[in-house]
Design an enzyme around this catalytic site. Structure first.
Site, short mmCIF file in Angstrom:
data_model
loop_
_atom_site.label_atom_id
_atom_site.label_comp_id
_atom_site.label_asym_id
_atom_site.label_seq_id
_atom_site.Cartn_x
_atom_site.Cartn_y
_atom_site.Cartn_z
N ASP A 1 22.56 -25.87 12.84
CA ASP A 1 23.04 -26.09 11.48
C ASP A 1 24.24 -27.03 11.41
OD1 ASP A 1 21.31 -24.80 9.84
OD2 ASP A 1 22.56 -23.06 9.46
N GLU B 1 33.66 -15.03 19.55
CA GLU B 1 34.40 -16.06 20.26
C GLU B 1 35.53 -15.44 21.07
OE1 GLU B 1 33.75 -16.04 17.01
OE2 GLU B 1 32.62 -17.87 16.50
#
Lengths: 348, 348
Positions: free
Chosen positions: B207, B294
């Site tokens: 994306d 993350e």
């Protein structure tokens, strides 16, 4: 400043002078130059391309000469530094102007344009006409185009206020890109002549996904070529229906407004450049209903019977009508209310 | 079968054997071969690349030798036809499986993957690991990867049913791509050794919009490098904040969950391959809150103080967290209810 309308001309067997001109353009990054060099030279190795010519324009037939020419060409590229000649031209419209687009729109437009530029960098002999919906060309778009190494023309055409979409207004309420695409077409008419121009006009959109195959398919368009478009018109694939015997287009599988003369997406056709130049009346219009822009230009150029089906008789999908979401920037809006912004001092 | 998790390894100064292997791969289209050749050779002309070596691995220093090597290389490329050796490997998971994705998702995924592949085709010395969220690898994705000319590894990892998003469930309700990214990381651990592996791991997403610059910036990562990401976390730019004197990361400008240990987008960091291999505990997890993936992997690899800021001390944006809209296919759904489909007999 959102670059709303983008048009690509895809030249085939184009005159050498112009190729040389393109090769001289945009030499500010070696990595780009190399791809440009490749784009020009690759044509020599593809079955459909006609020839590799030497510096004097003479045809090279054997692989030894071709490879030598390649060597010389790379040698030249390696010795040219930062030639900043880029064909650039600005058209200012006489329309009433509206405030510039929001920074969100600019940032999002740059991101999409960058992705599209990577696809176009892989297409040989392409001239990219980019029309910004703005009063004057932005340096952001200019820098992106220059760094891409693609031959380009950067124009502007600001949409009149009454034709701008308001916030939350549906996409199909007002025709989009009419003025921008017409500006590109007018530039083509002003700069190219029907009797010498070779190439194909294609209307690209920074939201769509393009397979490289589509640019090869359109290359030998005589008048107007057509092919299937994925995820268009509410369907998995929107496409022409062919007569299995003659191979001619006899209809369409479109579900949305199938009564349109040409119920085809903007990504589903290309126009021969010379053929286009012979029809000065062919253009887009603010005065047609939603979904009729394609029919509006095509009715001047071709009949359904004359359409040239591509992509293996319209059995393959090489382009998709994808759409990018508007970015959700709630936190940014809250910052802005306090007079702050997240990107102070940041370059895109 | 949506390819949810995509990981790229970016090799730097990688051993010649592997480059030769890559050059032998995927030779089914001349246009791709040529770009591959360029990708390998371009490194010879960039200031940051070290050398061009001849067929025996000896260093070439003068431009005459380099150009001759180039000539020979192209000559070889021109004489190789359809060598179909492609390194491919399938991992079948033991997880409970769920039905395949809808055809809409497949079509949309292919379109996006194609656009991303064009960006990656322009990046030298890249190995693309693609993980399909599916029981077995699809031929659609396989064909796309093969035709791209990029060196790749095509794996599968099907998300267990309880972790699949339901229709209309928000993106952030369930962690996405955990199993897929971990599958890629496990493949790396199984196939590469810390003492010889050179390169960088980057988690790409179909994306996002990537400038080519980001791949250059990450190339010399020692442990973990970081940079700004456009349109991420509700902001125009989400990024590390640096101490102007030391140049170290002292904080973040994140507005969403700023209390996270590393409030950075997946597109905003890269990990040195060898460093990663020395930390077998570094991976993603289903058992952390939304937005903490993350932080989950980074906490094993680096401290905030150790992060290496890139992109001109985090003053430039080279990557954007754009998102593609789910396609609107009302007409297709109506056709399907009647037992029909728009794309019968069509190949993507």
């Amino acid at each position: 400043m959102k670059p709303a309308g983008i048009s690509g001309i895809y030249k085939e067997g184009i005159c050498e002078r112009q190729i040389d001109e393109l090769a001289m353009s945009s030499k500010n990054k070696n990595i780009r130059d190399l791809y440009r060099g490749i784009n020009d030279f690759k044509r020599g190795y593809q079955p459909r391309s006609n020839s590799v010519k030497d510096e004097n324009g003479d045809l090279l037939a054997d692989s030894h000469s071709i490879l030598n020419r390649l060597k010389n060409y790379f040698s030249q590229l390696l010795n040219v530094h930062r030639v900043n000649y880029v064909r650039q031209l600005e058209i200012h419209t006489a329309e009433s102007l509206v405030p510039d687009s929001s920074p969100f729109e600019v940032e999002s437009a740059i991101a999409k344009l960058k992705s599209l530029s990577h696809t176009l960098m892989l297409v040989p002999n392409l001239h990219w006409i980019v029309i910004e919906d703005a009063e004057s060309p932005s340096s952001l778009v200019g820098k992106l185009l220059k760094n891409s190494g693609i031959a380009y023309t950067h124009l502007t055409a600001a949409t009149p206020k009454q034709w701008k979409l308001r916030e939350k207004e549906s996409n199909w309420k007002k025709p989009r890109g009419v003025l921008q695409r017409n500006t590109a077409l007018q530039w083509i008419r002003n700069n190219l002549k029907a009797d010498v121009a070779q190439g194909v006009i294609y209307f690209a959109d920074d939201d769509n996904s393009y397979g490289l195959e589509v640019f090869e398919e359109m290359r030998d368009t005589q008048m107007v070529s057509v092919w299937p478009v994925g995820l268009a018109g509410g369907l998995m694939v929107e496409m022409p229906v062919l007569d299995p015997k003659t191979g001619h287009v006899t209809g369409w599988n479109s579900a949305w407004r199938p009564e349109r003369p040409f119920p085809v997406d903007m990504a589903g056709f290309a126009i021969n450049l010379s053929h286009f130049l012979k029809h000065p009346e062919a253009k887009f219009s603010f005065n047609v209903e939603s979904g009729y822009q394609e029919s509006e230009i095509l009715r001047h150029l071709v009949t359904q019977e004359q359409l040239e089906p591509k992509a293996d008789n319209c059995t393959r999908v090489y382009v998709w009508h994808t759409r990018t979401e508007a970015p959700k920037l709630q936190s940014e809006k809250q910052l802005n209310k306090k007079g702050l912004k997240s990107n102070a001092g940041i370059e895109v």
